[in-house]
Design an enzyme around this catalytic site. Sequence first.
Site, short mmCIF file in Angstrom:
data_model
loop_
_atom_site.label_atom_id
_atom_site.label_comp_id
_atom_site.label_asym_id
_atom_site.label_seq_id
_atom_site.Cartn_x
_atom_site.Cartn_y
_atom_site.Cartn_z
N LYS A 22 -21.54 -39.60 28.03
CA LYS A 22 -20.94 -39.96 26.67
C LYS A 22 -21.89 -41.02 25.96
O LYS A 22 -22.11 -40.86 24.90
CB LYS A 22 -19.55 -39.95 26.64
CG LYS A 22 -18.95 -40.13 25.30
CD LYS A 22 -17.57 -40.03 25.27
CE LYS A 22 -16.81 -41.29 25.84
NZ LYS A 22 -16.60 -42.55 24.72
N ASN A 23 -21.57 -42.24 26.71
CA ASN A 23 -21.98 -43.29 26.04
C ASN A 23 -23.35 -43.62 25.94
O ASN A 23 -23.72 -44.67 25.32
CB ASN A 23 -21.10 -44.72 26.76
CG ASN A 23 -19.73 -44.32 26.09
OD1 ASN A 23 -19.12 -43.59 25.45
ND2 ASN A 23 -18.77 -45.31 26.96
N ARG A 93 -14.75 -44.11 16.74
CA ARG A 93 -15.08 -45.23 16.39
C ARG A 93 -16.64 -45.34 16.47
O ARG A 93 -17.47 -46.04 15.86
CB ARG A 93 -14.66 -46.32 17.21
CG ARG A 93 -13.31 -46.53 16.99
CD ARG A 93 -12.79 -47.74 18.07
NE ARG A 93 -13.77 -48.51 18.22
CZ ARG A 93 -14.20 -49.44 17.37
NH1 ARG A 93 -13.45 -49.27 16.19
NH2 ARG A 93 -14.99 -50.27 17.44
N CYS A 117 -7.84 -49.01 17.65
CA CYS A 117 -7.46 -47.78 18.29
C CYS A 117 -6.60 -48.42 19.41
O CYS A 117 -6.18 -49.49 19.41
CB CYS A 117 -8.69 -47.39 19.10
SG CYS A 117 -9.42 -48.37 20.34
N ARG A 122 -10.79 -53.48 18.13
CA ARG A 122 -12.12 -53.15 18.05
C ARG A 122 -12.82 -53.38 16.79
O ARG A 122 -13.46 -52.55 15.99
CB ARG A 122 -12.18 -51.44 18.03
CG ARG A 122 -11.31 -51.00 19.32
CD ARG A 122 -11.83 -51.27 20.51
NE ARG A 122 -13.28 -50.65 20.94
CZ ARG A 122 -13.22 -49.31 21.34
NH1 ARG A 122 -12.33 -48.59 21.26
NH2 ARG A 122 -14.39 -48.97 21.55
N ASP A 306 -14.07 -49.31 31.71
CA ASP A 306 -13.75 -47.94 31.93
C ASP A 306 -13.38 -47.50 33.11
O ASP A 306 -12.80 -46.19 33.12
CB ASP A 306 -14.86 -47.17 31.16
CG ASP A 306 -15.37 -47.49 29.80
OD1 ASP A 306 -16.43 -47.39 29.34
OD2 ASP A 306 -14.72 -48.26 29.39
N VAL A 328 -12.23 -57.49 28.98
CA VAL A 328 -12.93 -57.12 27.76
C VAL A 328 -12.21 -56.59 26.49
O VAL A 328 -12.64 -56.97 25.44
CB VAL A 328 -13.92 -55.79 28.15
CG1 VAL A 328 -14.68 -55.15 27.21
CG2 VAL A 328 -14.62 -56.19 29.71
N ARG A 398 -11.98 -35.89 25.13
CA ARG A 398 -12.94 -36.57 24.48
C ARG A 398 -14.12 -37.18 25.36
O ARG A 398 -15.29 -37.39 25.06
CB ARG A 398 -12.33 -37.85 23.70
CG ARG A 398 -11.62 -37.62 22.76
CD ARG A 398 -11.13 -38.85 21.77
NE ARG A 398 -12.42 -39.64 21.68
CZ ARG A 398 -12.17 -41.02 21.51
NH1 ARG A 398 -10.92 -41.56 21.46
NH2 ARG A 398 -13.26 -41.85 21.29
C1 EPZ Z 1 -18.54 -49.42 24.46
O1 EPZ Z 1 -17.55 -49.54 23.29
C2 EPZ Z 1 -18.07 -48.23 24.97
N1 EPZ Z 1 -18.14 -47.00 23.80
C3 EPZ Z 1 -16.42 -48.36 25.49
O2 EPZ Z 1 -16.33 -46.98 26.01
C4 EPZ Z 1 -16.48 -49.19 26.55
O3 EPZ Z 1 -15.29 -49.37 26.92
C5 EPZ Z 1 -16.86 -50.58 25.70
O4 EPZ Z 1 -18.19 -50.51 25.42
C6 EPZ Z 1 -17.20 -51.72 26.87
O5 EPZ Z 1 -17.95 -51.42 27.85
C7 EPZ Z 1 -19.34 -46.63 23.65
O6 EPZ Z 1 -20.24 -46.92 24.12
C8 EPZ Z 1 -19.23 -45.35 22.69
P1 EPZ Z 1 -18.03 -53.60 22.90
P2 EPZ Z 1 -17.80 -50.84 22.17
O7 EPZ Z 1 -18.41 -53.73 21.43
O8 EPZ Z 1 -19.17 -51.02 22.09
C9 EPZ Z 1 -15.14 -57.17 20.97
C10 EPZ Z 1 -15.02 -45.05 26.74
O9 EPZ Z 1 -13.96 -45.13 27.32
N2 EPZ Z 1 -16.15 -56.83 19.79
O10 EPZ Z 1 -18.90 -53.82 24.05
O11 EPZ Z 1 -16.89 -50.53 20.77
C11 EPZ Z 1 -14.34 -55.90 21.12
O12 EPZ Z 1 -13.17 -55.92 20.41
C12 EPZ Z 1 -15.15 -46.08 25.40
O13 EPZ Z 1 -16.03 -44.40 26.83
C13 EPZ Z 1 -15.94 -58.01 18.62
O14 EPZ Z 1 -15.09 -58.55 18.73
O15 EPZ Z 1 -17.28 -52.11 23.13
C14 EPZ Z 1 -14.27 -55.86 22.67
O16 EPZ Z 1 -13.17 -57.08 22.98
C15 EPZ Z 1 -13.93 -46.90 25.25
N3 EPZ Z 1 -16.89 -57.45 17.57
C16 EPZ Z 1 -15.51 -56.50 23.13
O17 EPZ Z 1 -16.05 -57.26 22.14
C17 EPZ Z 1 -17.77 -56.87 17.67
O18 EPZ Z 1 -18.29 -56.73 16.46
C18 EPZ Z 1 -16.46 -55.57 23.85
O19 EPZ Z 1 -16.48 -54.34 22.83
C19 EPZ Z 1 -17.84 -55.86 18.81
C20 EPZ Z 1 -17.18 -55.96 19.70
#
Ligand code: EPZ
Length: 420
Positions: A22-23, A93, A117, A122, A306, A328, A398
């Site tokens: 998916k990702n 998202r 969420c 996020r 995840d 994370v 999802r």
């Molecule tokens: C991706 O989410 C994945 N989704 C998530 O999978 C996964 O859990 C996550 O990466 C971590 O590996 C997709 O790829 C579609 P991040 P993402 O930006 O990119 C903070 C699933 O279960 N952050 O790596 O949204 C954030 O709050 C989903 O398939 C900021 O502060 O995650 C978090 O604490 C759930 N500001 C950390 O960084 C930003 O601008 C990591 O978030 C961006 C992120």
Amino acid sequence: MERLIIKGGIQLHGEVNCSGAKNAGLPILASTILFDDPISIFNLPHLKDISTMLELLNSMGSEIRFEEEDGIEIDSSSIKKPEARYELVKTMRASVLVMGPLLAKYGKAKISQPGGCNIGSRPIDFHLAGLQKMGAKITTDSKFIYLEAERLNATNFEFPKISVTGTENLIMASVFCKGTTVLRNCAREPEVVDLINFLNSAGAKIKGAGESVIEIEGVDKLKKVGWSILPDRIEAGTYLVAGAITNGHVRVKGIESNLLEPVIQKFREMGVVVNSGKNYVEVDATTTELVSCSLDTEPFPGFPTDMQAQFMALNSIAKGVSMIAENVFENRFQHVVELQKMGADIQLDGHKAKIVGVSNLVGSSVIASDLRASASLVLAGLVGKNRTEIEDIYHIDRGYQCIEEKLNKLGAEIIRQPAI
Ligand code: EPZ
């Protein structure tokens, strides 16, 4: 709402095929906005999030044709409405992934505020800071984020914290920038690597896939290509946990062990036999007495967040005490209260959970809250005495393609009860 009814106490045996990730599919679909030609994409999983992304692209003007064998042809070369509307962004998202490509190709984008969420606030501040540094003008109101850029410029940008979709968005935004863009503290996830490999196969010049420093040399255009999506390591890991938690023997086909190294290591620490070969990984827990194993979630190559909920379910019935630290996301323990309903002995302290293994869980009525939390409830239901009912299972759909069909193929007894 639909629910799953799971009969507990059955050992799982057999083979299951892993679907496309998916990702990886989500950013690659978003990146079709960068192309002037139709793109064929194969091995796309049949998931709600993927159909939401297709709906979003279609709403902007992409034309989508379904081909045989999980393939589609998508032509995003004439986007008329570069806008991600509220109901789609609210549902998923990852809709924010269209920002970078829309700015790179069309010079503007309008995205509904993504909001938080269940697993955290996020924010997307890193995405916006990077795009701003590349020259985008960004304004917001209570509902939307408005982005405009005559032209995006190559720049140096360092992520304050590793962000998977942040890295993907800025890579896509940089593809046509004259000169060389340097991104630091990037995500190294295999799904980011799949996006880079796909774009490079179409003529992009991106160096550093899988590294924390990525350099993108701008090109004028991308050529027509086809691509098959990387297998889903999280789906695969989830089915391997299903084999381990039921003391069964399960092989997941269509996955390479190198995508699951930190997870395989934890299985082995818990006493589970793990074998792998060309295109498969299997667990054999038929003679295993599960031993508790602590873990910290980290960005790749660390233990994936995840898979945290799934290993919490596994630790719930292991012998001993384990500590799980969720490093994370700030609120990714929604599954704890539901697992406690099933008899799990878990205490929370901030971003850490202490799990004291119990001899068995008891089936109960539980509520799914987010994608991976829901998966952990299915896993607990496989071993919970009697039966477990899981409400709000749209979260599961999802991220998991026909989860009950794949588990029933391994011997589970799960039925999907339509909404009453
Ligand atoms: C991706 O989410 C994945 N989704 C998530 O999978 C996964 O859990 C996550 O990466 C971590 O590996 C997709 O790829 C579609 P991040 P993402 O930006 O990119 C903070 C699933 O279960 N952050 O790596 O949204 C954030 O709050 C989903 O398939 C900021 O502060 O995650 C978090 O604490 C759930 N500001 C950390 O960084 C930003 O601008 C990591 O978030 C961006 C992120």
